[in-house]
Write an enzyme that holds these catalytic residues in place. Sequence first.
Site, PDB file in Angstrom:
ATOM      1  N   ARG A  26       0.815  -1.219   0.000  1.00  0.00           N
ATOM      2  CA  ARG A  26       0.000   0.000   0.000  1.00  0.00           C
ATOM      3  C   ARG A  26       0.846   1.266   0.000  1.00  0.00           C
ATOM      4  O   ARG A  26       0.469   2.266   0.620  1.00  0.00           O
ATOM      5  CB  ARG A  26      -0.941   0.042   1.207  1.00  0.00           C
ATOM      6  N   ARG A  39      -7.049  11.471  -5.529  1.00  0.00           N
ATOM      7  CA  ARG A  39      -8.229  10.651  -5.218  1.00  0.00           C
ATOM      8  C   ARG A  39      -9.495  11.508  -5.244  1.00  0.00           C
ATOM      9  O   ARG A  39     -10.520  11.095  -5.789  1.00  0.00           O
ATOM     10  CB  ARG A  39      -8.004  10.006  -3.857  1.00  0.00           C
TER      11      ARG A  39
HETATM   12  O1  CP3 Z   1       0.026  -1.569  -2.510  1.00  0.00           O
HETATM   13  C1  CP3 Z   1      -0.321  -0.671  -3.312  1.00  0.00           C
HETATM   14  O2  CP3 Z   1       0.069   0.507  -3.236  1.00  0.00           O
HETATM   15  C2  CP3 Z   1      -1.177  -1.084  -4.505  1.00  0.00           C
HETATM   16  C3  CP3 Z   1      -2.556  -0.918  -4.417  1.00  0.00           C
HETATM   17  C4  CP3 Z   1      -3.462  -1.838  -3.599  1.00  0.00           C
HETATM   18  C5  CP3 Z   1      -4.697  -1.371  -3.085  1.00  0.00           C
HETATM   19  N1  CP3 Z   1      -5.349  -2.435  -2.553  1.00  0.00           N
HETATM   20  C6  CP3 Z   1      -5.171   0.005  -3.165  1.00  0.00           C
HETATM   21  C7  CP3 Z   1      -6.272   0.457  -2.275  1.00  0.00           C
HETATM   22  C8  CP3 Z   1      -3.371  -3.205  -3.301  1.00  0.00           C
HETATM   23  C9  CP3 Z   1      -2.222  -4.170  -3.579  1.00  0.00           C
HETATM   24  C10 CP3 Z   1      -4.581  -3.565  -2.631  1.00  0.00           C
HETATM   25  C11 CP3 Z   1      -4.889  -4.934  -2.208  1.00  0.00           C
HETATM   26  C12 CP3 Z   1      -6.076  -5.184  -1.375  1.00  0.00           C
HETATM   27  N2  CP3 Z   1      -7.302  -4.609  -1.453  1.00  0.00           N
HETATM   28  C13 CP3 Z   1      -6.154  -6.189  -0.377  1.00  0.00           C
HETATM   29  C14 CP3 Z   1      -5.045  -7.156  -0.045  1.00  0.00           C
HETATM   30  C15 CP3 Z   1      -4.021  -6.577   0.826  1.00  0.00           C
HETATM   31  C16 CP3 Z   1      -4.507  -6.208   2.191  1.00  0.00           C
HETATM   32  O3  CP3 Z   1      -4.481  -5.007   2.491  1.00  0.00           O
HETATM   33  O4  CP3 Z   1      -4.911  -7.111   2.930  1.00  0.00           O
HETATM   34  C17 CP3 Z   1      -7.438  -6.157   0.175  1.00  0.00           C
HETATM   35  C18 CP3 Z   1      -7.965  -7.046   1.284  1.00  0.00           C
HETATM   36  C19 CP3 Z   1      -8.169  -5.162  -0.524  1.00  0.00           C
HETATM   37  C20 CP3 Z   1      -9.603  -4.813  -0.348  1.00  0.00           C
HETATM   38  C21 CP3 Z   1      -9.754  -3.423   0.047  1.00  0.00           C
HETATM   39  N3  CP3 Z   1      -9.525  -2.342  -0.776  1.00  0.00           N
HETATM   40  C22 CP3 Z   1     -10.178  -2.938   1.295  1.00  0.00           C
HETATM   41  C23 CP3 Z   1     -10.520  -3.809   2.495  1.00  0.00           C
HETATM   42  C24 CP3 Z   1     -10.207  -1.552   1.191  1.00  0.00           C
HETATM   43  C25 CP3 Z   1     -10.786  -0.599   2.200  1.00  0.00           C
HETATM   44  C26 CP3 Z   1      -9.979  -0.513   3.404  1.00  0.00           C
HETATM   45  C27 CP3 Z   1      -9.040   0.611   3.285  1.00  0.00           C
HETATM   46  O5  CP3 Z   1      -7.858   0.435   3.579  1.00  0.00           O
HETATM   47  O6  CP3 Z   1      -9.532   1.676   2.942  1.00  0.00           O
HETATM   48  C28 CP3 Z   1      -9.739  -1.188  -0.091  1.00  0.00           C
HETATM   49  C29 CP3 Z   1      -9.564   0.164  -0.641  1.00  0.00           C
HETATM   50  C30 CP3 Z   1      -8.215   0.547  -1.156  1.00  0.00           C
HETATM   51  N4  CP3 Z   1      -7.396  -0.236  -1.940  1.00  0.00           N
HETATM   52  C31 CP3 Z   1      -7.567   1.808  -0.979  1.00  0.00           C
HETATM   53  C32 CP3 Z   1      -6.359   1.753  -1.692  1.00  0.00           C
HETATM   54  C33 CP3 Z   1      -5.345   2.850  -1.876  1.00  0.00           C
HETATM   55  C34 CP3 Z   1      -8.142   2.983  -0.221  1.00  0.00           C
HETATM   56  C35 CP3 Z   1      -9.259   3.545  -1.024  1.00  0.00           C
HETATM   57  C36 CP3 Z   1      -9.441   5.037  -0.886  1.00  0.00           C
HETATM   58  O7  CP3 Z   1      -8.591   5.798  -1.376  1.00  0.00           O
HETATM   59  O8  CP3 Z   1     -10.467   5.422  -0.336  1.00  0.00           O
END
Ligand code: CP3
Length: 348
Positions: A26, A39
């Site tokens: 992330r 964003r």
């Molecule tokens: O690592 C990176 O920089 C690449 C981008 C990336 C994102 N999500 C961007 C994101 C990667 C590799 C993921 C994987 C992901 N997404 C996982 C597996 C890794 C982990 O964290 O366990 C999972 C379970 C998800 C599902 C997901 N996406 C959730 C549960 C959430 C909401 C929770 C949160 O942290 O906000 C997201 C949203 C998300 N994915 C954001 C980003 C940058 C935040 C969204 C926003 O900007 O509002």
Amino acid sequence: MVIENDRLLRALRLEPNDRPPVWLMRQAGRYLPEYRKVRAQAGSFMDLCRNAELASEVAMQPLRRYPLDASILFSDILTIPDAMGLGLQFLSGEGPVFERPIKTLKAIESLPLPDVDQELGYVTDVLRAMRMRIGDKLPIIGFSGSPWTLACYMLEGRGTRDFSTARSWLWREPRGLQLLLDKLSTSITDYLAAQADAGADVLMLFDTWGGLLSEAHYQIFSLQPMKTIIEQLRSRHNCTLPVILFSKGCHTQISDMLKSGCAGVGVDWRIDINAALKQTRGKAALQGNLDPTVLLADADSIQTTVRTQFAEAVGQTGFIFNLGHGIMPEASPEGVTVLLEALHSMSG
Ligand code: CP3
């Protein structure tokens, strides 16, 4: 393409490095003010993922700030279930929610396999836009969620604390669950192969919820499908890219992960990095595992933690420094600078 900074690729081939490669799960995200700005400009998070120009821009942001050794595709793991028609939404403060979660065996049987080029072309567009910006400077990591972790969200409909609805399928309808995992494995294989074709150098499977399973269930419902994906990438797609497996909460099963054909294993912070390295040495690279909450602490704590926990690991062949899970939105960007300075000061 020959990649200029090949520390990550060398580590995955178990070749020596001047210092360990480092990237952060992330690394592009809300802890960066410049991310929050783009964003907001994009609208929703999925609008950002679908906009190759803006998504490739946010992927570059951490690389401008920090001396990182890899970039990672900017997207999400839930793109495949969305392309299967479940209707993905990110509600503010709630995380991901599906409008049409899977409730019945019939729904699994009639679940369509998405056409990767048609319905997930926006993801490979982001990868190609990233490559245009990065050139041959750094490797790009492509990724997917693991079949089990995607099934968790698809059966549960949203993120919950223990995914009990999804896990009830293990007992009530294991064959239906297996069919879902088979369909997901096929789609994930095609999706990762498309990412390889679009220029990814490394592939990673995020198995965030593998640790919810008993050891026996982990083998069948999480690890085996990931092993199948790696085999299918090699046989069906002729894709030889190194694959990193990250099963959060599963460090007791590293020895079995090593039999999957993966080039690297990711671990969370619950295991001592030296104990994990002992198990992977000579067999696969090891990626991890600083507790991401240390980035909520002061500079001294960050420095001391990095220096003590990774003193031996930094000199080990095949070690890839990372956090044990994604960086938190509350982390301070300055803390990341402190972390990387501490780490880099430890080698050569
Ligand atoms: O690592 C990176 O920089 C690449 C981008 C990336 C994102 N999500 C961007 C994101 C990667 C590799 C993921 C994987 C992901 N997404 C996982 C597996 C890794 C982990 O964290 O366990 C999972 C379970 C998800 C599902 C997901 N996406 C959730 C549960 C959430 C909401 C929770 C949160 O942290 O906000 C997201 C949203 C998300 N994915 C954001 C980003 C940058 C935040 C969204 C926003 O900007 O509002």
